[in-house]
Design a protein around this motif. Sequence first.
Motif, PDB file in Angstrom:
ATOM      1  N   ASP A 143      -3.731  -3.451   4.596  1.00 56.69           N
ATOM      2  CA  ASP A 143      -4.632  -3.616   5.760  1.00 56.69           C
ATOM      3  C   ASP A 143      -4.426  -2.352   6.840  1.00 56.69           C
ATOM      4  OD1 ASP A 143      -5.951  -5.811   4.990  1.00 56.69           O
ATOM      5  OD2 ASP A 143      -4.980  -7.278   6.001  1.00 56.69           O
ATOM      6  N   ASN A 144      -2.940  -1.571   7.056  1.00 52.85           N
ATOM      7  CA  ASN A 144      -2.092  -0.805   7.667  1.00 52.85           C
ATOM      8  C   ASN A 144      -1.801   0.509   6.394  1.00 52.85           C
ATOM      9  OD1 ASN A 144      -0.284   0.882   9.417  1.00 52.85           O
ATOM     10  ND2 ASN A 144       0.694  -0.087   9.223  1.00 52.85           N
ATOM     11  N   PRO A 145      -2.314   1.057   6.368  1.00 46.56           N
ATOM     12  CA  PRO A 145      -2.268   1.901   5.346  1.00 46.56           C
ATOM     13  C   PRO A 145      -0.692   2.915   5.347  1.00 46.56           C
ATOM     14  CG  PRO A 145      -4.175   2.445   5.852  1.00 46.56           C
ATOM     15  CD  PRO A 145      -3.290   2.114   6.445  1.00 46.56           C
ATOM     16  N   THR A 146       0.352   2.672   6.336  1.00 46.71           N
ATOM     17  CA  THR A 146       1.209   3.144   7.386  1.00 46.71           C
ATOM     18  C   THR A 146       2.178   2.140   6.946  1.00 46.71           C
ATOM     19  OG1 THR A 146       0.578   3.712   9.064  1.00 46.71           O
ATOM     20  CG2 THR A 146       0.148   5.392   7.980  1.00 46.71           C
ATOM     21  N   ASP A 147       2.258   1.242   6.426  1.00 47.22           N
ATOM     22  CA  ASP A 147       2.843  -0.160   6.703  1.00 47.22           C
ATOM     23  C   ASP A 147       4.338   0.601   6.144  1.00 47.22           C
ATOM     24  OD1 ASP A 147       3.401  -2.993   7.222  1.00 47.22           O
ATOM     25  OD2 ASP A 147       3.927  -2.557   5.404  1.00 47.22           O
ATOM     26  N   PRO A 148       5.559   0.302   7.042  1.00 41.99           N
ATOM     27  CA  PRO A 148       5.617  -0.958   8.509  1.00 41.99           C
ATOM     28  C   PRO A 148       5.203   0.790   9.403  1.00 41.99           C
ATOM     29  CG  PRO A 148       8.139   0.075   7.240  1.00 41.99           C
ATOM     30  CD  PRO A 148       7.074   0.754   6.946  1.00 41.99           C
ATOM     31  N   VAL A 149       4.959   1.885   9.362  1.00 40.13           N
ATOM     32  CA  VAL A 149       5.281   2.656  10.607  1.00 40.13           C
ATOM     33  C   VAL A 149       3.490   2.181  11.365  1.00 40.13           C
ATOM     34  CG1 VAL A 149       4.795   4.540  11.235  1.00 40.13           C
ATOM     35  CG2 VAL A 149       6.834   4.175   9.505  1.00 40.13           C
ATOM     36  N   VAL A 150       3.473   2.491  12.574  1.00 44.85           N
ATOM     37  CA  VAL A 150       2.158   1.758  12.895  1.00 44.85           C
ATOM     38  C   VAL A 150       2.295   3.229  13.460  1.00 44.85           C
ATOM     39  CG1 VAL A 150       0.943   0.469  14.870  1.00 44.85           C
ATOM     40  CG2 VAL A 150       2.500  -0.599  13.830  1.00 44.85           C
ATOM     41  N   VAL A 151       1.708   3.685  12.986  1.00 39.26           N
ATOM     42  CA  VAL A 151       0.590   5.172  14.067  1.00 39.26           C
ATOM     43  C   VAL A 151      -0.145   4.999  15.030  1.00 39.26           C
ATOM     44  CG1 VAL A 151       1.189   6.245  12.452  1.00 39.26           C
ATOM     45  CG2 VAL A 151      -0.589   6.213  12.050  1.00 39.26           C
TER      46      VAL A 151
END
Length: 260
Positions: A143-151
Motif C-alpha cells: 500500500d505504501n511502496p516505500t514502507d517503512p519510509v513515508v515520503v
Amino acid sequence: MSDFTGPDQYQKFFDPKAYLERYFSLAGDTVDEYVHFVLKHLSQVFNSGKVKGETLIDIGTGPSIYQLLSACEAFNEIIATDFTERNREEFKAWLTNQPGAFDWSPVVKYACQLEGDRIPWNEKEDCLRKAIKQVLQCDILKDNPTDPVVVPPADCVLSCLCLESACKDQESYITGLNNISTLLKPGGYLVLVGVLGNVYYMVGERKFSALFLTESFIRESLCNAGYVVEEFVSSEKPDESWEGTAQFSSIYVFVAKKMA
C-alpha cells in the motif's frame, strides 16, 4: 503465468552488473534503439517546462541512471527506489563515485547531445548526483511502496520497466499502479516507460519474466486510476538488436496527469 519471476528470485538472481553490461554498454558510443528512444522522449518531457517541480520519485530505478538525466534539471530533489538490495548498492556505487562503478559517461554524453550540449556531460552527472537525495527500498505491491519510509507526495512519479517486471498478472499491475499513484500529488504527472508485448528478458544467462502489456490495457488502467493521458509515443522494436534477449513489439512512453 507459471514461470513468473517472484521477489525472492529477484533478490537472489538479478545481477545488476550483468544487466548494465548487456543493455547499457555502448559499442563505439552507439546507442541502441531503446536507449535512444527513451533518452530522446524523456528529454522532450522534462525540458517542455510542463513536467517539473520540487520532487520526482523514480519507481524501480534499478542500477540505472539513464532515465534521470533530463529529469535532474527539472526537479530539485530526486528519490530513487528499487526492490533489490544489490540494485540499490550498484546505484549508490555510481552516486558516490566508487571504484568499479559502471561507466555511464557514453550514455550521459549522448543525452547531452540530444539536449544540444547545453552543459558539459560531466556537469550533467554532477547535477544528477546533487539532485538525488534518497535511495529507498520499494515494493510496488505494498500500500505504501516505500514502507517503512513515508515520503511526501511528489510532483512527478517516473517508472521505467518496473510494473511489467514486478507484476504477475493484470490484477497485480492495477494494484501496483494504484499504489505508486499514492506517492503523487493531485495535478502531478506520472511518466511510464516500458515495452509492449513482452514476455521475458535476459540478464546474463538467466531469464526473467515480464507481463504482456498492450497500449489499450495501460490506457484503461490509467483512466481507471484517475489519470488523463496527455501523451503517448511508441517505436517498433528493431528485431536484430534484441534477438534472444527480450521478446517485445514496441517501446513506449506515457505521460499522464493525476486528477484531483
